[in-house]
Design a protein around this motif. Structure first.
Motif, PDB file in Angstrom:
ATOM      1  N   SER A  27       0.868  -1.168   0.000  1.00 32.13           N
ATOM      2  CA  SER A  27       0.000   0.000   0.000  1.00 32.13           C
ATOM      3  C   SER A  27       0.911   1.226   0.000  1.00 32.13           C
ATOM      4  O   SER A  27       2.015   1.192   0.548  1.00 32.13           O
ATOM      5  CB  SER A  27      -0.911   0.011   1.230  1.00 32.13           C
ATOM      6  OG  SER A  27      -0.141   0.139   2.419  1.00 32.13           O
ATOM      7  N   VAL A  28       0.450   2.297  -0.638  1.00 26.24           N
ATOM      8  CA  VAL A  28       1.282   3.504  -0.771  1.00 26.24           C
ATOM      9  C   VAL A  28       0.513   4.695  -0.213  1.00 26.24           C
ATOM     10  O   VAL A  28      -0.637   4.932  -0.594  1.00 26.24           O
ATOM     11  CB  VAL A  28       1.656   3.753  -2.245  1.00 26.24           C
ATOM     12  CG1 VAL A  28       2.571   4.970  -2.356  1.00 26.24           C
ATOM     13  CG2 VAL A  28       2.330   2.534  -2.835  1.00 26.24           C
TER      14      VAL A  28
ATOM     15  N   ASN B  64      -2.543   0.391  -8.598  1.00 27.17           N
ATOM     16  CA  ASN B  64      -4.004   0.286  -8.561  1.00 27.17           C
ATOM     17  C   ASN B  64      -4.576   1.187  -7.479  1.00 27.17           C
ATOM     18  O   ASN B  64      -3.901   1.518  -6.499  1.00 27.17           O
ATOM     19  CB  ASN B  64      -4.435  -1.163  -8.298  1.00 27.17           C
ATOM     20  CG  ASN B  64      -3.937  -2.107  -9.369  1.00 27.17           C
ATOM     21  OD1 ASN B  64      -4.233  -1.928 -10.530  1.00 27.17           O
ATOM     22  ND2 ASN B  64      -3.161  -3.108  -8.971  1.00 27.17           N
ATOM     23  N   GLU B  65      -5.846   1.567  -7.673  1.00 23.71           N
ATOM     24  CA  GLU B  65      -6.546   2.384  -6.690  1.00 23.71           C
ATOM     25  C   GLU B  65      -7.838   1.696  -6.309  1.00 23.71           C
ATOM     26  O   GLU B  65      -8.598   1.234  -7.165  1.00 23.71           O
ATOM     27  CB  GLU B  65      -6.849   3.767  -7.271  1.00 23.71           C
ATOM     28  CG  GLU B  65      -7.426   4.734  -6.240  1.00 23.71           C
ATOM     29  CD  GLU B  65      -7.477   6.159  -6.768  1.00 23.71           C
ATOM     30  OE1 GLU B  65      -8.331   6.921  -6.312  1.00 23.71           O
ATOM     31  OE2 GLU B  65      -6.646   6.504  -7.626  1.00 23.71           O
ATOM     32  N   GLY B  66      -8.096   1.545  -4.982  1.00 30.88           N
ATOM     33  CA  GLY B  66      -9.289   0.865  -4.497  1.00 30.88           C
ATOM     34  C   GLY B  66     -10.571   1.575  -4.892  1.00 30.88           C
ATOM     35  O   GLY B  66     -10.639   2.806  -4.882  1.00 30.88           O
ATOM     36  N   ILE B  67     -11.602   0.798  -5.243  1.00 31.51           N
ATOM     37  CA  ILE B  67     -12.880   1.375  -5.668  1.00 31.51           C
ATOM     38  C   ILE B  67     -13.552   2.121  -4.518  1.00 31.51           C
ATOM     39  O   ILE B  67     -14.069   3.225  -4.675  1.00 31.51           O
ATOM     40  CB  ILE B  67     -13.817   0.265  -6.195  1.00 31.51           C
ATOM     41  CG1 ILE B  67     -13.206  -0.381  -7.440  1.00 31.51           C
ATOM     42  CG2 ILE B  67     -15.193   0.831  -6.528  1.00 31.51           C
ATOM     43  CD1 ILE B  67     -14.007  -1.559  -7.958  1.00 31.51           C
TER      44      ILE B  67
ATOM     45  N   LYS C  63      -4.111   3.619  -2.659  1.00 29.53           N
ATOM     46  CA  LYS C  63      -3.279   3.138  -3.765  1.00 29.53           C
ATOM     47  C   LYS C  63      -2.453   1.934  -3.324  1.00 29.53           C
ATOM     48  O   LYS C  63      -2.081   1.805  -2.163  1.00 29.53           O
ATOM     49  CB  LYS C  63      -2.354   4.250  -4.263  1.00 29.53           C
ATOM     50  CG  LYS C  63      -3.056   5.383  -4.982  1.00 29.53           C
ATOM     51  CD  LYS C  63      -2.051   6.384  -5.534  1.00 29.53           C
ATOM     52  CE  LYS C  63      -2.743   7.460  -6.357  1.00 29.53           C
ATOM     53  NZ  LYS C  63      -3.702   8.229  -5.557  1.00 29.53           N
ATOM     54  N   SER C  64      -2.167   1.070  -4.295  1.00 28.26           N
ATOM     55  CA  SER C  64      -1.284  -0.068  -4.041  1.00 28.26           C
ATOM     56  C   SER C  64      -0.377  -0.270  -5.242  1.00 28.26           C
ATOM     57  O   SER C  64      -0.746   0.046  -6.380  1.00 28.26           O
ATOM     58  CB  SER C  64      -2.086  -1.341  -3.768  1.00 28.26           C
ATOM     59  OG  SER C  64      -2.812  -1.729  -4.918  1.00 28.26           O
TER      60      SER C  64
END
Length: 783
Positions: A521-522, A549-552, A557-558
């Motif tokens: 995770s960032v 990627n970005e969580g819905i 962000k990851s």
């Protein structure tokens, strides 16, 4: 017809209610300050590392050392000692002597905040430090899960005076005193150890020499006499198991090899807890949807179906939690929950088949009592055969992908606990379906029919009073005559899928191809995949692919970093990746979410295992069908069913490829589930063919038999497929919203497989079977 007494419904319903309540909430008491468990509930379920978070690793002897089974057991003993010393009491560990490895799984402790998987693996695999010390002084005492004290960290004289080390021990083994039948541990020392031990026993006669593994005291025998021949025994009130365990721990300190990590993956606890919440929500929604659908379609039998389905879930929860205190809890994983939800859809099938047959008999003019009796009798074998074929698949999943068992003699033990969990919940669901979907449903339905106010045909799917004369015209679709249209549709869909697969190109996951994957995770700012890729290439010289990627829901962000091919990574190398990213982006915070590393050789072996598993499962299914349907051409029935299954598997494979999902253990679970599920529908149709063939006689045209059977089972095939599809759709939507990629990659191709299975079982397999039988008859007539 033998009637069932009216109170039976209430007795069975109350028993089901009690089972559901106790399996969910358990039964507990209080004894002073201690909570006492009488019946385990859902709170006692042992969650897997993909839910609680944790570590899974495979250790092998370093270099080209081929360890013996005894040496692996000794290495296993030291790993267990180290886990207990760090308060890890909830773990799984077993050896695989055939493949020269030790497999370990353990979840993070409850409330764990600072988890460091690389450090945990390094500590477990470090070379064992065995010492014999003077006295038994120690700094701290802790208590293990068994309530026994664990003495840790040598102190004072014990810390200062080391008598022997692991290298001085030649052999340690359990023995039995022939005179007293007492179990003991026999030790043999090297020449240098012999001299040191003789000096120590002469000096410490009547005193204690303690034995330590790392910083944990594992034994503290008293010196009874001077030992000068290099051989001694440790006496005590040992059981056989205790003596063997102590001998293994001592022997582990003398192992001639270190352990290295060949496979390794970890998951953060926060990630797993979100997944559990999501799957629980999906299960509740799926059950509610199916309950409403069943009641609307089947009326009173639908209500009974919902009650029996709740009982089925109660049995499943009881099997997972351990229910009674003398049973161990089962390790439940995310695919296991998916299997449980899928079993809800499959569990409906028994009730759909029975209720459909009752409604069919009512529309054919039978009385309610006659329709009930005939409906239950005629539906049993269809339910039986369909469930047995699915059980074969579940047993193969458990046997091939589980820990030590009879099939592991062929396949070797597996680290793929997620597939084993899926197979277990599926098998338990099938067994529960026999108990609830067959026995309990029959008792409750027959009991309700005895009430005067409920003894009405329309409540069971028939016509209302006064509408009896308006018989429903039976369906007369010409399935066989339209077979070429169905074949053309299948060929077109498969061709499109193959062309798309050629363009997209299938990709093997690291489980098969080998490699490593790390996800962080960032927090604290923006980052791009190209930047990360360039940084790791420049600093570490490693080629990798990176996805940001970005969580819905959360917007968090990851970063996922993948190292393909032979680039499996040790825990130390994974630490280097984290250190490099932290140094290069000092304004950002990287937190490890999950990691996975698989040696290429292990991946190839796993892939071979999957192919063999697939082939053996198909053979078992073919043999079963051939035996059960021998009177109507069993081998041809089985072979055409397998052809239709390959059609369904190919479509699911195309879905995997087109949507960019890697081929991994989840794909294998999908394939084997489709083998059982699609075959279930085909078996129900073949069962009706067998019944109609017997009624219509040997001279009837087989085309007429097949068309009649397909029309009679069409409603059941569509409804069962719809309920399963809805359950999977709910799982897919919830899993996608919460970002649970493993469950998404299961649910999506399974939905395609359900649609394909509905089509193939209704339009492909039966028509191929009919063509075979007609050609066979033509050849016989020609002769």
């Amino acid at each position: 017809m033998k009637r069932v007494k009216k109170p039976v419904f209430f007795v069975v319903a109350l028993l089901i209610l009690a089972l559901v309540y106790t399996s969910l909430f358990g039964v507990y008491g209080q004894r002073g300050d201690f909570k006492e468990t009488y019946i385990k509930g859902a709170g006692d379920i042992r969650w897997g590392i993909d839910i609680r978070g944790g570590v899974e690793a495979t250790f092998s002897p370093a270099g080209d050392v081929k360890a013996t089974a005894t040496e692996l057991d000794s290495a296993k003993a030291i790993i267990e000692t180290r886990m207990v010393s760090t308060n890890i009491t909830d773990y799984e560990i077993y050896t695989d002597a055939a493949n020269n490895r030790i497999i370990v799984r353990f979840p993070w402790k409850s409330g764990e905040a600072n988890f460091d998987p690389e450090a945990a693996i390094e500590e477990l695999s470090a070379t064992a430090m065995l010492t014999f010390r003077e006295g038994m002084e120690y700094e701290t005492t802790e208590y293990g899960s068994d309530g026994n004290p664990v003495y840790k960290t040598p102190a004072g004289t014990t810390a200062e005076n080391i008598i022997l080390e692991g290298a001085d021990v030649v052999k340690a083994e359990p023995v039995v005193n022939q005179d007293t039948s007492q179990f003991m541990v026999s030790l043999e020392f090297s020449e240098s150890g012999k001299e040191k031990f003789a000096e120590a026993t002469e000096r410490l006669k009547g005193k204690t020499i303690s034995i330590w593994m790392d910083d944990v005291m594992i034994s503290f025998p008293t010196v009874n006499s001077v030992i000068s021949d290099g051989k001694c025994v440790i006496e005590g009130d040992f059981t056989s198991e205790q003596a063997a365990a102590l001998a293994s721990k001592i022997q582990a300190g003398a192992l001639p090899f270190a352990l290295e990590t060949s496979n390794f993956n970890s998951l953060a606890p926060t990630l797993g807890s979100q997944a559990l919440d999501a799957m629980m929500l999906a299960g509740i929604i799926a059950f509610a949807l199916i309950a409403v659908l069943m009641i609307l379609v089947f009326r009173l039998p639908g209500v009974v179906a919902v009650i029996s389905l709740a009982g089925q879930l109660g049995i499943c929860f009881a099997a997972i939690s351990g229910f009674f205190t003398f049973f161990n809890s089962f390790t439940m994983t995310l695919p296991g929950i998916a299997g449980l939800i899928l079993s809800i859809g499959i569990g409906v099938d028994a009730n759909v088949i029975t209720a459909s047959r009752i409604r069919e008999e009512l529309r054919n003019g039978k009385t309610l009592d006659g329709a009930l009796q005939r409906g239950f009798q005629s539906s049993f074998w269809a339910i039986f055969d369909g469930n047995i074929t699915t059980a074969i698949v579940a047993i193969m999943l458990m046997g091939v992908f589980g820990p030590s068992n009879i099939l592991s003699l062929i396949f070797g033990e597996s680290t793929t606990g997620s597939i084993f969990s899926f197979g277990f919940t599926l098998l338990v669901g099938i067994i529960a379906n026999f108990i609830m979907g067959v026995l309990a449903t029959r008792l409750m339905t027959m009991s309700l029919a005895g009430f005067k106010g409920l003894h009405k045909k329309w409540l069971f799917g028939g016509a209302r009073e006064g509408e009896a004369a308006a018989a429903q015209k039976p369906r007369s679709f010409q399935f066989y005559e339209n077979k070429k249209v169905y074949y053309a549709i299948s060929v077109a869909v498969i061709l499109v899928g193959i062309i798309a697969s050629i363009i997209v190109v299938p990709k093997l996951d690291i489980q098969f191809a080998g490699g490593a994957m790390i996800r962080y995770s960032v927090e604290g700012g923006e980052i791009t995949a190209d930047e990360v890729q360039k940084t790791l290439k420049d600093e570490l010289g490693k080629d990798c692919s990176v996805a940001v990627n970005e969580g819905i829901n959360s917007g968090s962000k990851s970063v996922t970093v993948s190292f393909a091919g032979n680039q499996s990574m040790t825990p130390e190398e994974q630490k280097e990746v984290a250190s490099t990213l932290t140094s290069a982006y000092d304004e950002l915070t990287f937190n490890l979410l999950e990691s996975n590393s698989v040696d290429a050789t292990m991946g190839a072996r796993f892939f071979q295992k999957c192919l063999v598993c697939f082939a053996i499962t198909a053979i078992f299914l073919l043999v079963y069908i051939a035996l059960r349907f021998g009177k109507i051409g069993g081998f041809s029935a089985g072979l055409t069913a397998i052809v239709a299954l390959l059609h369904d598997v190919l479509i699911s494979f195309c879905v995997f490829v087109v949507f960019g999902m890697p081929i991994n253990d989840i794909f294998i679970a999908v394939v084997l589930t489709i083998l059982g599920y699609s075959l279930n529908s085909t078996i129900v149709i073949y069962d009706r063919v067998r019944e109609n063939k017997r009624k219509m006689g040997p001279r009837v045209n087989f085309t007429d038999v097949m068309n009649l059977s397909l029309n009679q089972t069409l409603g059941r095939t569509l409804l069962t497929s719809l309920t399963t599809f809805l359950a999977l759709l709910v799982v897919l939507i919830v899993a996608a919203a919460f970002g649970i990629s493993t469950v998404v990659s299961f649910a999506l191709p399974m939905m395609a497989g359900v649609v394909a299975g509905c089509f193939s079982s209704q339009c492909i397999a039966p028509n191929l079977f009919a063509m075979w039988q007609i050609r066979k008859r033509e050849k016989l007539n020609a002769k």
